[in-house]
Scaffold this motif. Structure first.
Motif, PDB file in Angstrom:
ATOM      1  N   LEU A   1      -0.308   0.612  -4.240  1.00 32.81           N
ATOM      2  CA  LEU A   1      -0.388   2.058  -4.554  1.00 32.81           C
ATOM      3  C   LEU A   1      -0.831   2.413  -5.991  1.00 32.81           C
ATOM      4  O   LEU A   1      -0.928   1.472  -6.810  1.00 32.81           O
ATOM      5  CB  LEU A   1       1.153   2.697  -4.432  1.00 32.81           C
ATOM      6  N   ILE A   2      -1.493   3.515  -6.128  1.00 34.51           N
ATOM      7  CA  ILE A   2      -2.069   3.890  -7.575  1.00 34.51           C
ATOM      8  C   ILE A   2      -1.189   4.706  -8.422  1.00 34.51           C
ATOM      9  O   ILE A   2      -1.154   4.574  -9.590  1.00 34.51           O
ATOM     10  CB  ILE A   2      -3.349   4.565  -7.319  1.00 34.51           C
ATOM     11  N   SER A   3      -0.126   5.502  -7.837  1.00 31.12           N
ATOM     12  CA  SER A   3       0.827   6.137  -8.711  1.00 31.12           C
ATOM     13  C   SER A   3       1.987   5.389  -9.221  1.00 31.12           C
ATOM     14  O   SER A   3       2.528   5.823 -10.341  1.00 31.12           O
ATOM     15  CB  SER A   3       1.114   7.550  -8.014  1.00 31.12           C
ATOM     16  N   LEU A   4       2.205   4.398  -8.432  1.00 30.33           N
ATOM     17  CA  LEU A   4       3.449   3.573  -8.986  1.00 30.33           C
ATOM     18  C   LEU A   4       3.352   2.113  -8.756  1.00 30.33           C
ATOM     19  O   LEU A   4       2.654   1.767  -7.806  1.00 30.33           O
ATOM     20  CB  LEU A   4       4.767   3.905  -8.080  1.00 30.33           C
ATOM     21  N   PRO A   5       3.780   1.272  -9.559  1.00 29.69           N
ATOM     22  CA  PRO A   5       3.689  -0.117  -9.425  1.00 29.69           C
ATOM     23  C   PRO A   5       4.284  -1.020  -8.092  1.00 29.69           C
ATOM     24  O   PRO A   5       5.512  -1.346  -8.335  1.00 29.69           O
ATOM     25  CB  PRO A   5       4.024  -0.912 -10.589  1.00 29.69           C
ATOM     26  N   ILE A   6       3.956  -0.424  -6.898  1.00 25.51           N
ATOM     27  CA  ILE A   6       4.693  -1.004  -5.753  1.00 25.51           C
ATOM     28  C   ILE A   6       4.010  -2.064  -5.214  1.00 25.51           C
ATOM     29  O   ILE A   6       2.837  -1.998  -4.896  1.00 25.51           O
ATOM     30  CB  ILE A   6       4.740   0.163  -4.655  1.00 25.51           C
ATOM     31  N   HIS A   7       4.662  -3.161  -4.899  1.00 26.50           N
ATOM     32  CA  HIS A   7       3.901  -4.311  -4.455  1.00 26.50           C
ATOM     33  C   HIS A   7       4.690  -4.710  -2.912  1.00 26.50           C
ATOM     34  O   HIS A   7       5.832  -4.235  -2.785  1.00 26.50           O
ATOM     35  CB  HIS A   7       4.325  -5.475  -5.026  1.00 26.50           C
ATOM     36  N   ARG A   8       3.831  -5.245  -2.123  1.00 23.25           N
ATOM     37  CA  ARG A   8       4.227  -5.642  -0.818  1.00 23.25           C
ATOM     38  C   ARG A   8       4.681  -7.224  -1.106  1.00 23.25           C
ATOM     39  O   ARG A   8       4.271  -8.064  -1.741  1.00 23.25           O
ATOM     40  CB  ARG A   8       2.978  -5.842   0.106  1.00 23.25           C
ATOM     41  N   TYR A   9       5.889  -7.479  -0.100  1.00 23.97           N
ATOM     42  CA  TYR A   9       6.576  -8.873  -0.191  1.00 23.97           C
ATOM     43  C   TYR A   9       5.617  -9.619   0.601  1.00 23.97           C
ATOM     44  O   TYR A   9       4.858  -9.153   1.591  1.00 23.97           O
ATOM     45  CB  TYR A   9       7.824  -8.670   0.466  1.00 23.97           C
ATOM     46  N   LEU A  10       5.401 -10.804   0.075  1.00 22.87           N
ATOM     47  CA  LEU A  10       4.729 -11.733   0.887  1.00 22.87           C
ATOM     48  C   LEU A  10       5.552 -12.264   2.129  1.00 22.87           C
ATOM     49  O   LEU A  10       6.742 -11.632   2.235  1.00 22.87           O
ATOM     50  CB  LEU A  10       4.657 -13.231   0.056  1.00 22.87           C
ATOM     51  N   ALA A  11       4.981 -12.670   3.139  1.00 22.99           N
ATOM     52  CA  ALA A  11       5.790 -13.118   4.416  1.00 22.99           C
ATOM     53  C   ALA A  11       6.707 -13.681   4.372  1.00 22.99           C
ATOM     54  O   ALA A  11       7.411 -14.592   3.546  1.00 22.99           O
ATOM     55  CB  ALA A  11       4.875 -14.079   5.264  1.00 22.99           C
ATOM     56  N   ASP A  12       7.912 -12.902   5.044  1.00 21.51           N
ATOM     57  CA  ASP A  12       9.280 -13.343   5.064  1.00 21.51           C
ATOM     58  C   ASP A  12      10.238 -13.148   3.796  1.00 21.51           C
ATOM     59  O   ASP A  12      11.259 -13.880   3.663  1.00 21.51           O
ATOM     60  CB  ASP A  12       9.677 -14.700   5.439  1.00 21.51           C
ATOM     61  N   GLN A  13       9.726 -12.192   2.566  1.00 16.95           N
ATOM     62  CA  GLN A  13      10.416 -12.479   1.524  1.00 16.95           C
ATOM     63  C   GLN A  13      11.238 -11.014   1.256  1.00 16.95           C
ATOM     64  O   GLN A  13      11.752 -10.838   0.426  1.00 16.95           O
ATOM     65  CB  GLN A  13       9.244 -12.343   0.450  1.00 16.95           C
TER      66      GLN A  13
ATOM     67  N   ASP B   1      -1.304   8.355  -2.236  1.00 13.86           N
ATOM     68  CA  ASP B   1      -0.442   6.977  -1.828  1.00 13.86           C
ATOM     69  C   ASP B   1       0.524   7.446  -0.582  1.00 13.86           C
ATOM     70  O   ASP B   1       0.971   6.551   0.313  1.00 13.86           O
ATOM     71  CB  ASP B   1       0.570   6.706  -2.976  1.00 13.86           C
ATOM     72  N   LEU B   2       0.737   8.551  -0.378  1.00 15.20           N
ATOM     73  CA  LEU B   2       1.569   8.904   0.859  1.00 15.20           C
ATOM     74  C   LEU B   2       0.697   8.557   2.243  1.00 15.20           C
ATOM     75  O   LEU B   2       1.346   8.210   3.095  1.00 15.20           O
ATOM     76  CB  LEU B   2       2.028  10.342   0.845  1.00 15.20           C
ATOM     77  N   LYS B   3      -0.597   8.756   2.131  1.00 15.33           N
ATOM     78  CA  LYS B   3      -1.331   8.512   3.153  1.00 15.33           C
ATOM     79  C   LYS B   3      -1.593   7.182   3.419  1.00 15.33           C
ATOM     80  O   LYS B   3      -1.600   6.295   4.443  1.00 15.33           O
ATOM     81  CB  LYS B   3      -2.862   9.214   3.056  1.00 15.33           C
ATOM     82  N   ILE B   4      -1.664   6.258   2.345  1.00 19.25           N
ATOM     83  CA  ILE B   4      -1.482   4.809   2.365  1.00 19.25           C
ATOM     84  C   ILE B   4      -0.365   4.210   3.162  1.00 19.25           C
ATOM     85  O   ILE B   4      -0.474   3.402   3.855  1.00 19.25           O
ATOM     86  CB  ILE B   4      -1.970   4.293   1.081  1.00 19.25           C
ATOM     87  N   LEU B   5       0.738   4.791   2.608  1.00 20.20           N
ATOM     88  CA  LEU B   5       2.139   4.283   2.933  1.00 20.20           C
ATOM     89  C   LEU B   5       2.342   4.540   4.376  1.00 20.20           C
ATOM     90  O   LEU B   5       3.104   3.940   5.061  1.00 20.20           O
ATOM     91  CB  LEU B   5       3.180   5.010   2.039  1.00 20.20           C
ATOM     92  N   ALA B   6       1.672   5.566   4.785  1.00 15.53           N
ATOM     93  CA  ALA B   6       1.990   6.107   6.345  1.00 15.53           C
ATOM     94  C   ALA B   6       1.175   4.812   7.422  1.00 15.53           C
ATOM     95  O   ALA B   6       1.785   4.700   8.443  1.00 15.53           O
ATOM     96  CB  ALA B   6       1.110   7.212   6.701  1.00 15.53           C
ATOM     97  N   ASN B   7       0.103   4.082   6.734  1.00 12.30           N
ATOM     98  CA  ASN B   7      -0.234   3.235   7.749  1.00 12.30           C
ATOM     99  C   ASN B   7       0.381   1.704   7.557  1.00 12.30           C
ATOM    100  O   ASN B   7      -0.249   0.737   8.075  1.00 12.30           O
ATOM    101  CB  ASN B   7      -1.736   2.897   7.540  1.00 12.30           C
ATOM    102  N   GLU B   8       1.598   1.657   6.476  1.00 13.61           N
ATOM    103  CA  GLU B   8       2.038   0.485   6.279  1.00 13.61           C
ATOM    104  C   GLU B   8       3.209   0.175   7.313  1.00 13.61           C
ATOM    105  O   GLU B   8       3.937   1.149   7.708  1.00 13.61           O
ATOM    106  CB  GLU B   8       2.627   0.397   4.921  1.00 13.61           C
ATOM    107  N   LYS B   9       3.322  -1.192   7.807  1.00 14.55           N
ATOM    108  CA  LYS B   9       4.351  -1.496   8.836  1.00 14.55           C
ATOM    109  C   LYS B   9       5.633  -1.908   8.041  1.00 14.55           C
ATOM    110  O   LYS B   9       6.718  -1.730   8.840  1.00 14.55           O
ATOM    111  CB  LYS B   9       3.735  -2.455   9.490  1.00 14.55           C
ATOM    112  N   ALA B  10       5.588  -2.595   6.871  1.00 18.65           N
ATOM    113  CA  ALA B  10       6.784  -3.017   6.320  1.00 18.65           C
ATOM    114  C   ALA B  10       7.744  -2.049   6.133  1.00 18.65           C
ATOM    115  O   ALA B  10       7.307  -0.766   5.718  1.00 18.65           O
ATOM    116  CB  ALA B  10       6.597  -3.815   5.049  1.00 18.65           C
TER     117      ALA B  10
END
Length: 375
Positions: free
Chosen positions: A361-373, A270-279
């Motif tokens: 992510l697979i280790s925690l129930p972390i969700h991305r916000y929809l646009a502008d949320q 998940d750390l590798k996935i998160l490193a590529n996230e912009k939010a």
């Protein structure tokens, strides 16, 4: 004439029965409050809510830190005292309305007569204590409505304000417990006030601290729940069940720190996935809560109101609450709204989501916000 007299007698008889029951109420459980904080700590009025800043305790000398910690405990007790006093004002207003013939209904718990419904409503507005077998964070459901005069509605609004003030002081206590100086000073003060109740002082135990100081069975969520107030006589009031996700906003850097503490393959992935996230902000879904939603339809009042001085902005109001609705009736025998009660097996209303349906992510129930949320 005889028919009118009969109706009047019925109202008077019901009011008399209600007042007889009311005399036995006055919340016996509330008399068990012990209010352990010295009253002179309540009198530090120069440290009022808008002024007192508990976030800077670590930068203050020990004398001022102690004074502010005393003030926050004193103001919590004072706010609780004001809630109790204002609840009595509301109860007295309801008694006066009963004498005039104002109507009341209660579907949960079920009551067949207006008198019993009114008693249940009085219990609802001042039942701040959890019962045997009830979790301290679980709140009871009172699905009902009562009409009242302007003075009654004003009294309820004032009670809601005092509940809000209590909640604000509780947040100040949590803020103080989140700092080393505040935690140390509050631990000393608490040990003096409650020597028989040792407590591991930290931010998450603020509720337990308040219960020990004010009332051992205090249900803070029930105490601070806002009472729905509708300033007009509605056409219809309906209840339905809702399912609401319990979520927590978490910043990207905080999430990285959290995952970094976990030494497992899922967290590393998940750390590798998160490193590529912009939010920079995400939603951490902690669970779901089931609650009651109230819809109040006011089409008639909306049409009659003065456009230059409107009371309502919409024909209907949406309220999330577990407490009975207080609504205005100019005359006690004014048209009674229709009531629609949600059944236990009814499909629950699903709140429109502001986050992506599935976690990324697979280790925690972390969700991305929809646009502008996430702002």
């Amino acid at each position: 004439m005889s028919k009118t007299h009969s109706v009047y007698d019925d109202v008077e008889s019901e009011a008399a029965r209600f007042e007889s029951d009311y005399a036995d109420l006055l919340n016996a459980a509330d008399q068990k409050a012990h209010l352990a904080v010295p009253t002179d700590w309540e009198n530090l009025q120069q440290l009022a809510l808008p002024i007192l800043d508990m976030s800077e305790l670590d930068s203050l000398d020990s004398v001022e830190c102690k004074r502010r910690c005393q003030a926050v405990l004193g103001n919590i007790q004072h706010a609780y005292r004001l809630i109790r006093d204002q609840a009595q004002v509301v109860r007295d207003c309801v008694v006066k309305d009963a004498r005039l013939g104002h109507t009341a209904m209660m579907a949960r718990p079920v009551h067949q007569t207006g008198s019993h419904a009114r008693m249940s409503i009085l219990n609802a507005i001042s039942n701040w204590h959890y019962a045997d077998g009830q979790d301290e964070k679980e709140t009871l459901l009172y699905m009902g409505a009562i009409s009242g005069s302007r003075s009654t509605l004003k009294a309820v609004i004032e009670l809601n304000k005092r509940k809000t003030e209590f909640g604000a002081w509780l947040q100040h206590l949590k803020s103080a417990l989140g700092q080393e100086s505040g935690k140390e000073e509050l631990a000393k003060l608490y040990a003096v006030l409650m020597p028989e109740a040792p407590l591991n002082i930290r931010r998450k135990v603020a509720g337990n601290m308040v219960r020990e100081l004010l009332h051992k069975r205090l249900n803070i969520r029930q105490l601070t729940r806002q009472i729905p107030v509708v300033s007009v006589n509605p056409d219809k009031i309906s209840w339905r069940w809702s399912v609401t996700p319990s979520t927590l906003k978490i910043k990207k850097n905080e999430l990285i720190q959290l995952l970094g503490k976990r030494n497992d393959a899922a967290a590393h992935h998940d750390l590798k996935i998160l490193a590529n996230e912009k939010a920079e902000v995400y939603s951490w879904r902690k669970g779901e809560t089931y609650d009651s939603r109230i819809s109040v339809f006011c089409a008639t009042a909306f049409a009659k109101q003065d456009p230059l001085n409107p009371i309502l902005k919409n024909k209907s109001l949406g309220i999330k609450s577990r407490l009975p609705v207080f609504y205005y009736a100019e005359h006690p025998r004014e048209q009674i709204p229709t009531f629609q009660i949600a059944s236990d097996d009814e499909l629950r209303y699903q709140r429109s989501t502001k986050i992506e349906r599935d976690p990324f992510l697979i280790s925690l129930p972390i969700h991305r916000y929809l646009a502008d949320q996430s702002a």
